[in-house]
Design a protein around this motif. Structure first.
Motif, PDB file in Angstrom:
ATOM      1  N   UNK A  79       0.827  -1.213   0.000  1.00  0.00           N
ATOM      2  CA  UNK A  79       0.000   0.000   0.000  1.00  0.00           C
ATOM      3  C   UNK A  79       0.856   1.257   0.000  1.00  0.00           C
ATOM      4  N   UNK A  80       1.877   1.301   0.853  1.00  0.00           N
ATOM      5  CA  UNK A  80       2.671   2.523   0.922  1.00  0.00           C
ATOM      6  C   UNK A  80       3.516   2.706  -0.340  1.00  0.00           C
ATOM      7  N   UNK A  81       3.957   1.579  -0.938  1.00  0.00           N
ATOM      8  CA  UNK A  81       4.711   1.713  -2.186  1.00  0.00           C
ATOM      9  C   UNK A  81       3.791   2.153  -3.326  1.00  0.00           C
ATOM     10  N   UNK A  82       2.552   1.661  -3.325  1.00  0.00           N
ATOM     11  CA  UNK A  82       1.567   2.089  -4.325  1.00  0.00           C
ATOM     12  C   UNK A  82       1.439   3.610  -4.361  1.00  0.00           C
ATOM     13  N   UNK A  83       1.552   4.236  -3.198  1.00  0.00           N
ATOM     14  CA  UNK A  83       1.309   5.672  -3.073  1.00  0.00           C
ATOM     15  C   UNK A  83       2.588   6.508  -3.026  1.00  0.00           C
ATOM     16  N   UNK A  84       3.725   5.878  -3.294  1.00  0.00           N
ATOM     17  CA  UNK A  84       4.957   6.641  -3.421  1.00  0.00           C
ATOM     18  C   UNK A  84       5.788   6.773  -2.169  1.00  0.00           C
ATOM     19  N   UNK A  85       5.538   5.919  -1.162  1.00  0.00           N
ATOM     20  CA  UNK A  85       6.312   5.961   0.080  1.00  0.00           C
ATOM     21  C   UNK A  85       7.122   4.673   0.221  1.00  0.00           C
ATOM     22  N   UNK A  86       8.019   4.651   1.200  1.00  0.00           N
ATOM     23  CA  UNK A  86       8.874   3.467   1.308  1.00  0.00           C
ATOM     24  C   UNK A  86       9.247   3.081   2.730  1.00  0.00           C
ATOM     25  N   UNK A  87       8.982   3.942   3.717  1.00  0.00           N
ATOM     26  CA  UNK A  87       9.458   3.685   5.076  1.00  0.00           C
ATOM     27  C   UNK A  87       8.426   2.936   5.913  1.00  0.00           C
ATOM     28  N   UNK A  88       8.725   1.684   6.206  1.00  0.00           N
ATOM     29  CA  UNK A  88       7.864   0.849   7.036  1.00  0.00           C
ATOM     30  C   UNK A  88       8.629   0.490   8.306  1.00  0.00           C
ATOM     31  N   UNK A  89       8.001   0.746   9.462  1.00  0.00           N
ATOM     32  CA  UNK A  89       8.604   0.437  10.755  1.00  0.00           C
ATOM     33  C   UNK A  89       7.670  -0.512  11.495  1.00  0.00           C
ATOM     34  N   UNK A  90       8.219  -1.586  12.033  1.00  0.00           N
ATOM     35  CA  UNK A  90       7.426  -2.604  12.733  1.00  0.00           C
ATOM     36  C   UNK A  90       7.880  -2.706  14.181  1.00  0.00           C
ATOM     37  N   UNK A  91       6.943  -2.577  15.113  1.00  0.00           N
ATOM     38  CA  UNK A  91       7.256  -2.703  16.533  1.00  0.00           C
ATOM     39  C   UNK A  91       6.761  -4.060  17.017  1.00  0.00           C
ATOM     40  N   UNK A  92       7.703  -4.920  17.362  1.00  0.00           N
ATOM     41  CA  UNK A  92       7.387  -6.267  17.859  1.00  0.00           C
ATOM     42  C   UNK A  92       6.410  -7.031  16.975  1.00  0.00           C
ATOM     43  N   UNK A  93       6.722  -7.200  15.692  1.00  0.00           N
ATOM     44  CA  UNK A  93       5.828  -7.987  14.820  1.00  0.00           C
ATOM     45  C   UNK A  93       5.943  -9.470  15.163  1.00  0.00           C
ATOM     46  N   UNK A  94       4.881 -10.216  14.944  1.00  0.00           N
ATOM     47  CA  UNK A  94       4.935 -11.654  15.224  1.00  0.00           C
ATOM     48  C   UNK A  94       5.630 -12.414  14.101  1.00  0.00           C
ATOM     49  N   UNK A  95       5.780 -11.797  12.955  1.00  0.00           N
ATOM     50  CA  UNK A  95       6.480 -12.407  11.823  1.00  0.00           C
ATOM     51  C   UNK A  95       6.216 -11.583  10.592  1.00  0.00           C
ATOM     52  N   UNK A  96       7.293 -11.145   9.922  1.00  0.00           N
ATOM     53  CA  UNK A  96       7.047 -10.272   8.769  1.00  0.00           C
ATOM     54  C   UNK A  96       7.715 -10.734   7.484  1.00  0.00           C
ATOM     55  N   UNK A  97       8.572 -11.730   7.560  1.00  0.00           N
ATOM     56  CA  UNK A  97       9.207 -12.236   6.340  1.00  0.00           C
ATOM     57  C   UNK A  97       8.722 -13.654   6.064  1.00  0.00           C
ATOM     58  N   UNK A  98       7.427 -13.830   6.162  1.00  0.00           N
ATOM     59  CA  UNK A  98       6.815 -15.133   5.940  1.00  0.00           C
ATOM     60  C   UNK A  98       6.268 -15.212   4.512  1.00  0.00           C
ATOM     61  N   UNK A  99       5.828 -16.396   4.130  1.00  0.00           N
ATOM     62  CA  UNK A  99       5.268 -16.579   2.790  1.00  0.00           C
ATOM     63  C   UNK A  99       4.040 -15.692   2.589  1.00  0.00           C
ATOM     64  N   UNK A 100       3.165 -15.637   3.603  1.00  0.00           N
ATOM     65  CA  UNK A 100       1.976 -14.799   3.495  1.00  0.00           C
ATOM     66  C   UNK A 100       2.343 -13.332   3.313  1.00  0.00           C
ATOM     67  N   UNK A 101       3.326 -12.877   4.062  1.00  0.00           N
ATOM     68  CA  UNK A 101       3.741 -11.482   3.954  1.00  0.00           C
ATOM     69  C   UNK A 101       4.237 -11.174   2.544  1.00  0.00           C
ATOM     70  N   UNK A 102       5.030 -12.063   1.983  1.00  0.00           N
ATOM     71  CA  UNK A 102       5.554 -11.864   0.629  1.00  0.00           C
ATOM     72  C   UNK A 102       4.433 -11.891  -0.411  1.00  0.00           C
TER      73      UNK A 102
END
Length: 244
Positions: free
Chosen positions: A27-50
């Motif tokens: 979503x943020x890349x769609x709109x021209x942004x790039x900075x994503x910050x995650x505080x204590x995510x349960x998992x962000x480099x998973x198959x679903x995330x990709x």
């Protein structure tokens, strides 16, 4: 990317669903942004995330992962929360379209964090207190709550609509959250030294400090303005010592 856009950070607090994280990155890349910050995510480099980040894998992989809110926003100059939970102790609320104007002007001078709460219960009161103000996305009363990634998309869309591509940085820097916190401590210490007391059973000092934090956080004041207030406080403290 526009320089002002580079100063906008989408901060997700304790997201539980990897799909939401991936969709937010897209979503943020769609709109021209790039900075994503995650505080204590349960998992962000998973198959679903990709899968949900399709086309924005770079944003997902470059996301900054923090262990706490202070680490995530300590170097930000303005922190804006996204919430639909209204309340008199939760500060000033404004529609996202109006808030976007403040983001635009502030991001040309310093870093702006947009704080999104948990999928199940949003931002807690302590997190709200760290915000200069709260932005909300107008929705139907029949179903006011948005999915996390939907909220990120709509916020990014509003920002992209109002952004001026040739926004330029101004010379005078804005104060960081860390510098503001130091100032708040100094103000509270001066109130204590002056004997500023309580009003009946209500802690007037705490109420005043909460309102000062909302006011100064919302303004996004300059470093020189922080220094000026410190100078005023020093003068007051010297007078208190002389009279004591």
């Amino acid at each position: 990317m526009n320089k002002a856009a580079e100063n906008i950070y989408f901060v997700l607090i304790e997201p539980k669903e990897p799909g939401n994280i991936g969709a937010s990155a897209r979503a943020i890349k769609n709109m021209g942004f790039s900075n994503l910050v995650l505080v204590n995510p349960e998992g962000h480099l998973t198959m679903d995330a990709y899968l949900f980040a399709h086309g924005a894998e770079d944003v997902l992989e470059q996301a900054v992962v923090c262990t706490g809110l202070e680490e995530a926003v300590g170097q930000m100059h303005l922190v804006i929360g996204l919430s639909r939970r209204f309340g008199k102790t939760r500060g000033v609320f404004m529609p996202i379209a109006e808030a976007a104007k403040t983001v635009l002007s502030s991001s040309s001078e310093g870093k702006v964090a947009l704080l999104f709460g948990r999928e199940n219960n949003g931002l807690n009161n302590k997190e709200v207190e760290s915000c200069g103000f709260i932005a909300f996305i107008p929705t139907s009363t029949a179903q006011p709550s948005l999915n996390l990634a939907q909220a990120v998309l709509l916020t990014a869309y509003e920002l992209s609509n109002i952004f001026v591509l040739d926004s330029a940085f101004k010379v005078k820097p804005k104060a960081t959250t860390y510098q503001l916190n130091q100032l708040y401590d100094r103000i509270e210490s001066t109130l204590n030294a002056s004997g500023y007391g309580s009003r009946g059973s209500q802690d007037l000092r705490a109420e005043v400090m909460r309102n000062i934090k909302h006011l100064l956080g919302r303004c996004g004041i300059m470093v020189w303005e922080v220094d000026m207030i410190h100078g005023i406080l020093s003068h007051i403290n010297n007078k208190i010592l002389e009279e004591g």
